[in-house]
Motif scaffolding. Structure first.
Motif, PDB file in Angstrom:
ATOM      1  N   ARG A  34      13.190  -6.017 -16.826  1.00 46.95           N
ATOM      2  CA  ARG A  34      13.033  -6.687 -18.116  1.00 46.95           C
ATOM      3  C   ARG A  34      13.443  -8.149 -18.000  1.00 46.95           C
ATOM      4  O   ARG A  34      14.337  -8.496 -17.241  1.00 46.95           O
ATOM      5  N   GLN A  74      12.814 -10.489 -25.541  1.00 46.61           N
ATOM      6  CA  GLN A  74      12.850  -9.503 -24.466  1.00 46.61           C
ATOM      7  C   GLN A  74      11.443  -9.030 -24.142  1.00 46.61           C
ATOM      8  O   GLN A  74      10.628  -8.803 -25.040  1.00 46.61           O
ATOM      9  N   LYS A  75      11.154  -8.890 -22.857  1.00 46.93           N
ATOM     10  CA  LYS A  75       9.852  -8.409 -22.407  1.00 46.93           C
ATOM     11  C   LYS A  75      10.040  -7.422 -21.266  1.00 46.93           C
ATOM     12  O   LYS A  75      10.691  -7.733 -20.260  1.00 46.93           O
ATOM     13  N   THR A  76       9.486  -6.235 -21.391  1.00 48.68           N
ATOM     14  CA  THR A  76       9.519  -5.244 -20.318  1.00 48.68           C
ATOM     15  C   THR A  76       8.313  -5.456 -19.407  1.00 48.68           C
ATOM     16  O   THR A  76       7.164  -5.423 -19.870  1.00 48.68           O
ATOM     17  N   ILE A 100      17.726 -12.545 -29.005  1.00 48.11           N
ATOM     18  CA  ILE A 100      17.133 -12.711 -27.685  1.00 48.11           C
ATOM     19  C   ILE A 100      15.663 -12.328 -27.735  1.00 48.11           C
ATOM     20  O   ILE A 100      15.242 -11.485 -28.540  1.00 48.11           O
ATOM     21  N   SER A 150      21.819  -7.422 -13.331  1.00 54.11           N
ATOM     22  CA  SER A 150      21.458  -8.520 -14.215  1.00 54.11           C
ATOM     23  C   SER A 150      21.638  -9.827 -13.452  1.00 54.11           C
ATOM     24  O   SER A 150      22.726 -10.103 -12.942  1.00 54.11           O
ATOM     25  N   HIS A 205       9.601 -10.321 -30.984  1.00 57.51           N
ATOM     26  CA  HIS A 205      10.670  -9.522 -30.383  1.00 57.51           C
ATOM     27  C   HIS A 205      10.199  -8.087 -30.246  1.00 57.51           C
ATOM     28  O   HIS A 205       9.556  -7.547 -31.145  1.00 57.51           O
ATOM     29  N   LYS A 222      14.936 -11.250 -20.312  1.00 54.45           N
ATOM     30  CA  LYS A 222      15.617 -11.539 -21.571  1.00 54.45           C
ATOM     31  C   LYS A 222      15.921 -13.034 -21.623  1.00 54.45           C
ATOM     32  O   LYS A 222      16.427 -13.601 -20.663  1.00 54.45           O
ATOM     33  N   SER A 278      17.007  -6.629 -30.449  1.00 49.15           N
ATOM     34  CA  SER A 278      16.862  -7.957 -29.863  1.00 49.15           C
ATOM     35  C   SER A 278      16.978  -9.028 -30.937  1.00 49.15           C
ATOM     36  O   SER A 278      17.545 -10.089 -30.728  1.00 49.15           O
TER      37      SER A 278
END
Length: 408
Positions: free
Chosen positions: A169, A18-20, A16, A201, A6, A171, A11
């Motif tokens: 991002r 999450q990756k930017t 969740i 989103s 994470h 998610k 997160s």
């Protein structure tokens, strides 16, 4: 090797991943990346992949493919977080535009052809129009930085579809229903001009037949500013065909102009591809259900293939039906278009108080859910939902343009 830790402690609390992928301000850009249910070991048969396109007018465009199993779709951060096309259980979603490939915004001159340059990149299944303006090109009067009244050109459907996202991002929910979410932020801003932030989103879940777009538009200026937003949702074959039909809980509908008025008796039905067809546009107000939402459906002739759009009537009070059953070479397509107003020139909509005015820091939130149906039983169920909203009330269909709706 991917590192699937994470990224944020928040997160972990929210459970969740999450990756930017893009963060303009902090210098983050990941060209190629993917993740799947097998790698993350949550849910089944889903995959998210980001890559960059090379060559021609698509060079430099980022796309993100989200595949939830039966439904897949391609998000385009470079083109304002629009959705290019999709597929559901082998059925293509979207349309076949004369503009075959994605076009990088650097190749679009919005002022070309008298303000119709937006069309040079128009081929998406779902494209936003706005945010400062949308609709027909024309002129408007603003107060410039020296306090003087100045006439400016407004181009077709505004700028947002040709502005790359500043942050993107991914998610993924680590608990059922394992939400698959792509979040993007797009700024439409200028010195001495609008400063609007779109936070979008786009969410689906593994195995689902639908996706939901949830958008927030915020005025970042220190003074009130105007905002317009329309979802141009476009479909061609195989759902659109001779005998296809549009089904909606119409309260009031009218043709945009005299061309559309010629076909008002049959405006819910579609003909075959016709060379030289002149577009027909119909403006309408739709009835909400008990929760304030409405649903519209496009179904093929046999009613065994359909898509629906569901959205809140209060935030998207104006619906536009665009019929462009031209030849296959020229773009056989129809547009289902919920919006904050009708796509007339902005001064016309402003006079009728349909242009949203946001106070400093004020946010405007809206969502649209697109669902896909195969099989007569599934299609009939969503048609029944529409008819339930109607409650047996007959729509008011006007044979000629209404002064309230359009300037024709």
């Amino acid at each position: 090797m991917h590192n699937y830790k994470h990224e944020e402690t928040s997160s972990r609390r929210e459970e969740i991943f999450q990756k930017t992928l893009i963060d303009e301000e902090n210098g983050v850009y990941i060209e190629k990346w993917s993740i799947s249910s097998g790698e993350l070991k949550v849910g089944e048969n889903w995959r998210i992949e980001k890559r960059r396109l090379y060559g021609g007018t698509s060079d430099g465009i980022d796309i993100i493919t989200v595949d939830n199993g039966p439904l897949s779709f391609i998000i385009v951060p470079t083109r304002g977080m629009g959705i290019w096309k999709g597929e559901y259980r082998g059925m293509l979603l979207g349309w076949d535009s004369p503009v075959k490939n994605l076009v990088h915004p650097r190749h679009i001159n919005l002022e070309a052809r008298g303000g119709l340059g937006w069309l040079d990149g128009f081929n998406e299944m779902i494209v936003r129009c706005g945010l400062s303006n949308f609709g027909a090109p024309g002129t408007d009067v603003i107060t410039d930085n020296m306090g003087r009244k100045k006439e400016i050109m407004l181009t077709l459907h505004g700028k947002i579809a040709n502005i790359p996202a500043s942050t993107v991002r991914v998610k993924v929910g680590l608990k059922a229903p394992f939400r698959l979410e792509i979040e993007g932020v797009v700024y439409e801003r200028s010195m001495f001009g609008s400063n609007l932030r779109l936070t979008s989103s786009i969410v689906t879940t593994p195995g689902s037949n639908s996706l939901t777009i949830s958008d927030t538009v915020e005025n970042l200026r220190g003074v009130p500013d105007e905002m317009q937003l329309l979802y141009h949702c476009n479909y061609g074959r195989p759902i659109l065909e001779e005998g296809a039909s549009f089904i909606a809980p119409i309260e009031k509908a009218a043709p945009r102009d005299l061309v559309a008025a010629e076909n008002i008796e049959d405006f819910k039905n579609y003909g075959p591809p016709q060379s030289g067809f002149v577009e027909q546009v119909y403006f309408m107000n739709l009835m909400p259900d008990g929760k304030g939402n409405t649903t519209v459906v496009l179904t093929n002739r046999n009613r065994d293939k359909a898509i629906s759009l569901k959205y809140p009537v209060e935030s998207l009070p104006c619906f536009t039906l665009w019929k462009n059953t031209s030849s296959l070479e020229d773009g056989y397509v129809t547009g289902l278009e919920p919006g904050t107003s009708f796509p007339n020139a902005k001064p016309f909509e402003r006079k009728r108080r349909r242009v949203v005015v946001l106070k400093p820091g004020e946010k405007y939130q809206v969502w649209v859910t697109m669902s896909v149906y195969l099989g007569k039983d599934n299609v009939q169920k969503v048609i029944d939902q529409v008819e339930k909203i109607c409650k047996g009330v007959s729509p008011k269909i006007f044979r000629r343009p209404l002064e309230e709706f359009s300037p024709a």
